[in-house]
Motif scaffolding. Structure first.
Motif, mmCIF file in Angstrom:
data_model
loop_
_atom_site.group_PDB
_atom_site.id
_atom_site.type_symbol
_atom_site.label_atom_id
_atom_site.label_comp_id
_atom_site.label_asym_id
_atom_site.label_seq_id
_atom_site.Cartn_x
_atom_site.Cartn_y
_atom_site.Cartn_z
ATOM 1 N N LEU A 151 -0.551 14.026 5.873
ATOM 2 C CA LEU A 151 -0.551 15.315 5.176
ATOM 3 C C LEU A 151 0.816 15.972 5.232
ATOM 4 C CD1 LEU A 151 -4.014 16.588 6.442
ATOM 5 C CD2 LEU A 151 -3.459 15.756 4.145
ATOM 6 N N LEU A 152 1.598 15.616 6.244
ATOM 7 C CA LEU A 152 2.957 16.153 6.343
ATOM 8 C C LEU A 152 3.938 15.358 5.499
ATOM 9 C CD1 LEU A 152 3.148 16.962 10.151
ATOM 10 C CD2 LEU A 152 3.153 18.597 8.260
ATOM 11 N N GLY A 153 3.432 14.341 4.806
ATOM 12 C CA GLY A 153 4.286 13.570 3.910
ATOM 13 C C GLY A 153 4.988 12.401 4.579
ATOM 14 N N LEU A 154 4.586 12.072 5.805
ATOM 15 C CA LEU A 154 5.213 10.937 6.493
ATOM 16 C C LEU A 154 4.435 9.648 6.211
ATOM 17 C CD1 LEU A 154 5.924 12.398 10.045
ATOM 18 C CD2 LEU A 154 7.278 12.580 7.960
ATOM 19 N N SER A 155 5.102 8.497 6.413
ATOM 20 C CA SER A 155 4.390 7.217 6.402
ATOM 21 C C SER A 155 3.900 6.983 7.817
ATOM 22 C CB SER A 155 5.340 6.073 6.037
ATOM 23 O OG SER A 155 5.884 6.309 4.792
ATOM 24 N N PRO A 156 2.581 7.083 8.031
ATOM 25 C CA PRO A 156 2.105 6.956 9.405
ATOM 26 C C PRO A 156 1.882 5.491 9.820
ATOM 27 C CG PRO A 156 0.431 7.944 7.971
ATOM 28 C CD PRO A 156 1.529 7.419 7.091
ATOM 29 N N HIS A 157 2.214 5.206 11.063
ATOM 30 C CA HIS A 157 1.864 3.932 11.689
ATOM 31 C C HIS A 157 0.904 4.243 12.833
ATOM 32 C CE1 HIS A 157 5.135 1.241 10.060
ATOM 33 N NE2 HIS A 157 5.512 2.437 9.634
ATOM 34 N N VAL A 158 -0.077 3.367 13.043
ATOM 35 C CA VAL A 158 -0.984 3.532 14.175
ATOM 36 C C VAL A 158 -0.880 2.287 15.046
ATOM 37 C CG1 VAL A 158 -3.398 3.689 14.888
ATOM 38 C CG2 VAL A 158 -2.575 5.056 12.964
ATOM 39 N N VAL A 159 -0.663 2.508 16.329
ATOM 40 C CA VAL A 159 -0.524 1.401 17.269
ATOM 41 C C VAL A 159 -1.724 1.415 18.210
ATOM 42 C CG1 VAL A 159 0.905 0.413 19.092
ATOM 43 C CG2 VAL A 159 1.981 1.615 17.170
ATOM 44 N N GLU A 160 -2.472 0.324 18.237
ATOM 45 C CA GLU A 160 -3.666 0.271 19.085
ATOM 46 C C GLU A 160 -3.627 -1.003 19.928
ATOM 47 O OE1 GLU A 160 -6.473 2.176 19.895
ATOM 48 O OE2 GLU A 160 -6.834 0.429 21.180
ATOM 49 N N MET A 161 -3.878 -0.861 21.210
ATOM 50 C CA MET A 161 -3.847 -2.033 22.084
ATOM 51 C C MET A 161 -5.044 -2.952 21.861
ATOM 52 S SD MET A 161 -2.209 -0.701 25.639
ATOM 53 C CE MET A 161 -2.952 -1.937 26.654
ATOM 54 N N ALA A 162 -6.202 -2.353 21.567
ATOM 55 C CA ALA A 162 -7.390 -3.174 21.292
ATOM 56 C C ALA A 162 -7.194 -3.880 19.949
ATOM 57 C CB ALA A 162 -8.634 -2.281 21.254
ATOM 58 N N ILE A 167 0.383 6.556 18.753
ATOM 59 C CA ILE A 167 -0.020 5.549 19.736
ATOM 60 C C ILE A 167 -1.463 5.831 20.117
ATOM 61 C CG2 ILE A 167 0.403 4.597 22.029
ATOM 62 C CD1 ILE A 167 3.335 5.124 21.616
ATOM 63 N N GLY A 168 -2.344 4.942 19.721
ATOM 64 C CA GLY A 168 -3.772 5.112 19.961
ATOM 65 C C GLY A 168 -4.519 5.109 18.638
ATOM 66 N N GLY A 169 -5.409 4.122 18.458
ATOM 67 C CA GLY A 169 -6.145 3.993 17.197
ATOM 68 C C GLY A 169 -7.584 4.421 17.333
ATOM 69 N N GLY A 170 -7.838 5.346 18.247
ATOM 70 C CA GLY A 170 -9.196 5.878 18.380
ATOM 71 C C GLY A 170 -9.413 6.971 17.355
ATOM 72 N N LEU A 171 -10.532 7.674 17.565
ATOM 73 C CA LEU A 171 -10.911 8.735 16.646
ATOM 74 C C LEU A 171 -9.788 9.767 16.474
ATOM 75 C CD1 LEU A 171 -14.437 10.047 17.343
ATOM 76 C CD2 LEU A 171 -12.671 11.587 16.543
ATOM 77 N N LEU A 172 -9.249 10.247 17.608
ATOM 78 C CA LEU A 172 -8.206 11.265 17.520
ATOM 79 C C LEU A 172 -6.902 10.705 16.971
ATOM 80 C CD1 LEU A 172 -8.745 13.288 20.795
ATOM 81 C CD2 LEU A 172 -9.018 14.099 18.451
ATOM 82 N N GLY A 173 -6.609 9.463 17.282
ATOM 83 C CA GLY A 173 -5.388 8.836 16.786
ATOM 84 C C GLY A 173 -5.400 8.767 15.273
ATOM 85 N N LEU A 174 -6.563 8.413 14.720
ATOM 86 C CA LEU A 174 -6.659 8.329 13.265
ATOM 87 C C LEU A 174 -6.570 9.726 12.648
ATOM 88 C CD1 LEU A 174 -9.328 5.528 12.860
ATOM 89 C CD2 LEU A 174 -6.884 5.390 12.437
ATOM 90 N N GLU A 175 -7.147 10.718 13.343
ATOM 91 C CA GLU A 175 -7.006 12.102 12.894
ATOM 92 C C GLU A 175 -5.525 12.497 12.866
ATOM 93 O OE1 GLU A 175 -8.377 14.887 11.901
ATOM 94 O OE2 GLU A 175 -10.366 14.049 11.544
ATOM 95 N N ALA A 176 -4.827 12.117 13.936
ATOM 96 C CA ALA A 176 -3.412 12.450 14.016
ATOM 97 C C ALA A 176 -2.637 11.756 12.892
ATOM 98 C CB ALA A 176 -2.853 12.049 15.385
ATOM 99 N N ALA A 177 -2.999 10.488 12.639
ATOM 100 C CA ALA A 177 -2.320 9.752 11.559
ATOM 101 C C ALA A 177 -2.546 10.458 10.234
ATOM 102 C CB ALA A 177 -2.843 8.305 11.505
ATOM 103 N N ASN A 178 -3.759 10.958 10.068
ATOM 104 C CA ASN A 178 -4.037 11.711 8.843
ATOM 105 C C ASN A 178 -3.156 12.947 8.773
ATOM 106 O OD1 ASN A 178 -5.408 12.205 6.424
ATOM 107 N ND2 ASN A 178 -6.722 13.708 7.460
ATOM 108 N N GLY A 179 -2.980 13.595 9.924
ATOM 109 C CA GLY A 179 -2.106 14.762 9.978
ATOM 110 C C GLY A 179 -0.691 14.414 9.514
ATOM 111 N N LEU A 180 -0.189 13.283 10.011
ATOM 112 C CA LEU A 180 1.165 12.876 9.618
ATOM 113 C C LEU A 180 1.226 12.604 8.121
ATOM 114 C CD1 LEU A 180 2.279 10.527 12.543
ATOM 115 C CD2 LEU A 180 2.389 13.011 12.342
#
Lengths: 403, 482
Positions: free
Chosen positions: A166-177, A151-164
């Motif tokens: 790398l863990l082999g998950l299908s990441p979703h990013v939810v951004e209000m903007a 939850i959050g498509g800012g800089l850190l959110g995208l970093e976190a999505a990348n983390g997911l």
């Protein structure tokens, strides 16, 4: 000559920079430093946090050089939480009941993740993304699911999505903007960014609000429900909806806060107490907090100059220029990126089938560079950044093509 | 009933496309006698200039097209009603008969009356108060002295280029104008949001009330003291005693269809502008060539050219139209090149000057303009249109080109690297810091990184630091002669 004691609360990137800077500029050892780190790990490169989910160990991310640990004038305490400051006695109270006296105190407590009041945020499987320990929690939850939602498509959110990822998950990013990284990029840059990260397997949900997080029969996170009623089945939700300055010591220490939180300091990073400074993300410099590491480093340098009575002692301010590589996607934002200067022109080039976006913000005559946004290819960033406020030395095309 | 002697070429329609065919036919050396049947009472005129007649900036005479050259008989006020393909004859409403050796359909297009409740009377004709703008007669009705003096308000439905032009023209004549458009901004099929917003601002400045974003759902004509009303989907009701429909046109294909010719949206034609009857051609707004149903002056021109070539020399092929639309709007100019956003391109260039209400966007493939929109950059409008029409390459320095200035040459500004130039932005390491560290022995990327922290932040300056190393190494080598 007496050796004075500096206590630094917080051993993040900024606090650590202060220690290094002080030790390298104080060969006579006029200061002894006590660093209190709340985390288990000594200072590490938080900017590259997601690589700890890839192939890097915590040790590899560490910023602490072995020599520092052997330095007799540096005393590092990890897993140590400061709970109070007695400014009259000049002591810091520790959670374990101990107390440490100081001659100078620097608050470098950083930020805490902001978790919006979404129902279900306390469920097991809901995480934040800030520390190495947070990564352990994410890793634990990742083992039980194939999909993760950030939850959050800012800089850190995208970093976190990348983390997911790398863990082999299908990441979703939810951004209000309506776009990713709304602070750094404009609509066109966001479009390119979205196209590129989507191509890397990240599913983006833009301009949508989260209504609640629901538990499954096992009591853990099972799905995330949007305001429009649609849902994503997931066993892991990571909040990355921004940070708030970690200023919880301001109350007990009776130090003033900035309007939006943070220890209120002047342009020398001084609080109203001449023995206490604040630097990094927890500092509200003349009311303004900086969420990037480079301004934090400038603050650390300014405070060291004051402690040693040498060098420029004022925090020179910092623009929010950023360049980063997210999942191999270049993004840069510099100067007046959103063309707020009255009369500013915007010159935009979109190329490579919509995978490269470049915007230059120019003065009303189209002569000098005020800012810009690059997405998909930021090779021109260093040169453009150095040209800020100056007349373009070549055609815009040539500058954008430059590396 | 009069049966006329057979003219080798008979043309149905006396609009700009027909006129252009005749002009090009003579140009290519075909001297065959031609007869033209025009339904309107007036001589051929330049339809694209209709809105100039609406605002009075051009007298109607000035819109007339010059009489066609050569042996051409123009019959105005003659309405063709049937094509007899077996006997090769065209019958008119007056009962006259015109035989042909070759027939050219240039019947144009007619305004679309949307399927909106209340727009038509039970017999299918437009309801009272409903107007269109396709002919000089339409124009004369809208600007009748009584309406002009009473400043009768006009509500226009449809903000395509005709609707927008008509709104400016009527506003210029001090008529209260409301412009209604179902989409969020005017001319949305050609303009992106930024350009659309600027046109919207211009309309507002001209006194036009723009009601955009909600489609019309019904019309109630004025009756017995109750005003005419236009109803929108969002619940808005707008007074509309006069409702001008600018909702597009449909190819006029009635004659062709009745004659059994192949018709889709328009009359289908091949590269010789031939219908499926080899003796019958169609050209202009009524024709559909390879899925393109014209509708623009440029495509009509290209077709007229192709038809004339075919008739004169048997040559086939229609050149792709380089379509240039310059809607007449108040204030600095607007030009639309091609169909922006319709086809993929290599690159787009945008220059946005919101403070001055100027905007330019070019779509490029290679060095060539494939489409574009320019609003207010007057010099660039002229040069860009020229390059587009001739498919000529654009200069490399697009910013200067769009600003209407000579290209910026390398070295125009000041970019000398000073010792204080910051190289590593993350760690605030200057050029001077690096040079000093290099001379102190840190003569590689890793050494400089550990000595100065340069490159240890985002790493974006690594390339610069490397090149600095290389240049210091070569300078030192040169001075020491090693």
């Amino acid at each position: 000559m007496t050796t004075r004691t500096l206590v630094v609360i917080g051993h993040g990137m900024t606090g650590h920079r202060l220690v290094e800077e002080l030790r390298s500029r104080d060969p006579d050892g006029t200061w002894r430093v006590v660093v209190l780190g709340e985390e288990r790990h000594p200072a590490y490169d938080r900017v590259r946090l997601s690589s700890a989910l890839d192939d890097k160990t915590p040790a590899e991310l560490s910023l602490v050089k072995p020599a520092l640990l052997e330095d007799a004038l540096v005393e590092l305490h990890t897993s140590t939480r400061a709970v109070g400051i007695d400014r009259a006695q000049r002591t810091v109270a520790l959670e374990d009941g101990g107390s440490i006296p100081y001659d100078a105190l620097v608050l470098a407590t950083g930020s805490v993740p902001f978790v919006p009041p979404v129902p279900g945020r306390e469920l097991p499987g809901v995480c934040v993304y800030r520390t190495l320990d947070d990564l352990d929690a994410i890793r634990g939850a990742a083992g039980r699911t194939t999909t993760g939602v950030v939850i959050g498509g800012g800089l850190l959110g995208l970093e976190a999505a990348n983390g997911l990822r790398l863990l082999g998950l299908s990441p979703h990013v939810v951004e209000m903007a309506p776009r990713l990284m709304p602070v750094q990029v404009d609509e066109g840059g966001g479009r390119v960014l979205d196209r590129l990260v989507t191509g890397l397997g990240v599913t983006t949900h833009l301009g949508v609000a989260t209504s609640r997080i629901e538990a499954g029969e096992d009591g853990r996170v099972a799905r995330l429900v949007f305001a429009d009623g649609t849902a994503i089945e997931t066993g892991l939700v990571v909040f990355s909806a921004g940070v708030r300055p970690q200023d919880s010591l301001a109350g007990p220490a009776e130090l003033p806060r900035g309007e939006r939180g943070g220890f209120l300091v002047d342009d020398h990073c001084r609080t109203e107490d001449p023995h206490v400074w604040a630097i990094g993300e927890c500092a509200a410099v003349e009311g303004r907090c900086y969420g990037l590491v480079a301004p934090g480093y400038r603050m650390a340098e300014a405070v060291v100059s004051q402690l040693l009575g040498q060098g420029p002692s004022r925090f020179p301010g910092a623009d929010m220029s950023t360049k980063l590589k997210l999942m191999g996607v270049d993004v840069a934002s510099f100067g007046d990126a959103h063309a707020q200067t009255p009369g500013a022109l915007e010159f935009v080039r979109e190329s490579a089938g919509g995978e490269v976006y470049a915007k230059l913000v120019l003065d009303s005559q189209g002569d000098s560079l005020l800012g810009g946004i690059l997405a998909g290819d930021a090779a021109a960033y260093p040169r453009l950044r150095s040209l800020l406020g100056r007349e373009l030395p070549d055609s815009a095309e040539a500058l954008l093509a430059s590396v | 009933m009069t049966t006329y002697s057979t003219a080798p070429i008979l043309v149905i329609g006396n609009g700009p496309a027909a006129h252009q065919v005749l002009d090009r036919l003579r140009h290519f050396g075909c001297e065959d006698p031609v007869t033209v049947l025009g339904a309107e009472d007036t001589p051929a005129y330049h339809r694209a200039l209709l809105t100039s007649a609406l605002d009075g900036s051009l007298p109607t005479e000035a819109m007339e097209l010059p009489p066609p050259p050569g042996d051409t008989t123009i019959r105005t006020g003659v309405c063709a009603v049937r094509i007899d393909r077996v006997r090769r004859r065209v019958h008119t409403a007056d009962g006259d008969v015109f035989p042909y050796a070759r027939l050219i359909l240039a019947t144009g297009a007619t305004p679309i009356l949307p399927a909106l409740p209340g727009l038509r009377t039970p017999d299918g004709s437009p309801a009272a108060g409903v107007a269109v703008l396709r002919t000089l007669a339409d124009c004369t009705r809208l600007t009748a002295p009584a309406a002009r003096e009473a400043r009768t308000p006009v509500t226009i439905l449809g903000a395509g280029s005709l609707g927008v032009e008509a709104a400016f023209a009527l506003a210029l004549k001090n008529r209260p104008v409301t412009l209604v458009h179902p989409r969020p901004w005017p001319m949305d099929h050609l303009l992106d949001a930024a350009a659309g917003a600027l046109v919207r601002d211009r309309l507002t400045a001209a006194g036009v009330e723009l009601v955009a974003g909600s489609p019309a759902t019904a019309y109630t004509p004025a009756s017995a003291g109750a005003p005419g009303t236009l109803h929108l989907a969002d619940g808005t009701t707008l007074p509309a005693d006069t409702l001008l429909l600018c909702t597009g046109v449909l190819p006029e294909t009635g004659l062709a269809r009745a004659a059994g010719l192949a018709v889709r949206t328009g009359v289908l034609v091949d590269d010789g502008m031939r219908t499926d009857d080899p003796l019958i051609h169609a050209v202009g707004d009524c024709a559909e060539h390879r899925g393109n149903r014209g509708g623009s002056l440029a495509s009509g021109w290209a077709q007229a050219e192709a038809l004339a070539r075919y008739l004169a020399h048997g040559a086939r092929g229609v050149a792709p139209a380089r379509r240039v639309l310059r809607p007449r709007i108040a204030g600095p100019g607007l030009v639309v090149l091609g169909m922006p956003g319709a086809a993929p391109c290599d690159e787009t260039i945008t220059l946005n000057d919101p403070a001055n209400g100027r905007y330019a966007r070019l779509e490029l493939t290679g060095e060539h303009i494939t489409a574009g929109v320019l609003l207010g950059f007057d010099r660039a409008i002229a040069t860009t249109t020229e390059l587009y029409v001739h498919d000529a390459p654009v200069p490399r320095d697009r910013l200067s080109f769009l600003m209407g200035r000579p290209p910026r040459l390398p070295g125009a500004g000041s970019e000398e690297i000073t010792p204080e130039t910051v190289v590593c932005l993350c760690n605030n390491v200057t050029h001077q810091d690096l040079t000093r560290a290099w001379h102190a022995g840190a003569q590689g990327l890793a050494e400089l990184a550990s000595a100065t922290r340069a490159t240890t932040g985002c790493g974006g300056c690594a390339r610069q630091v490397e090149s600095l190393c290389a240049s210091l190494a070569s300078t030192t080598a040169a001075t020491t002669g090693s």
